[in-house]
Design a protein around this motif. Structure first.
Motif: not given
Length: 170
Positions: A24, A28, A31
């Motif tokens: 995760r 992130e 992104y």
């Protein structure tokens, strides 16, 4: 146990065990990195009232001068209608030239004009500077690992397009 939580496996393969939380965090980071990667070009494009689709079209036409509209459709993965809107704007604004194919009159081959080359240079200079700084910070082993990860994430068809661009040497 290899650095980063992986273990060397027989045959030289490295097994890497990542928790969902670590994955995760990586997602992130990707992104946020993408936001940074596109921030400078977005400012330049915004002044011209263009978007990222215009940038991608200009980038790939620059990388493969004379590429066909159909090839660009496959690379960008957009609808024909969407690409036609982008190309119409770029052609009307004098950034892209569309030429009829010599062998197949139905084909349209795309080339950047001088104005298009200037825009592409401005956009790619900004992105290369950001990539260069990040790569210098990370070091050569991280750069090689990053490229390996990116290529492993590509769908097979996209990897074929990528490899053709790599092999073209331009």
């Amino acid at each position: 146990m290899a650095e980063g939580g992986g273990a060397a496996a027989p045959g030289g393969e490295s097994l890497l065990f990542l928790t969902d939380e670590q994955l995760r965090k990586a997602i992130e980071a990707m992104y946020f990195a993408y936001r940074g990667f596109t921030a400078d070009p977005d400012r330049i494009l915004g002044d011209l009232e263009y978007g990222r689709a215009h940038h991608r079209a200009v980038h790939f036409i620059h990388r493969a001068p004379g590429t066909t509209v159909n090839n660009l459709l496959h690379i960008l993965g957009v609808t024909k209608q969407s690409l036609n809107r982008v190309l119409r704007t770029l052609i009307e604004d004098g950034l892209v030239e569309s030429r009829i194919g010599a062998r197949d009159k139905r084909e349209r081959h795309l080339y950047l004009t001088e104005k298009g080359e200037a825009l592409e240079a401005e956009l790619s200079t900004a992105q290369r500077a950001r990539m260069r700084d990040a790569f210098r910070h990370a070091g050569p082993e991280a750069v090689a690992g990053f490229r390996t990860v990116l290529e492993a994430m590509m769908d097979p068809e996209m990897r074929r397009h990528f490899n053709r661009l790599k092999e073209s040497g331009t």
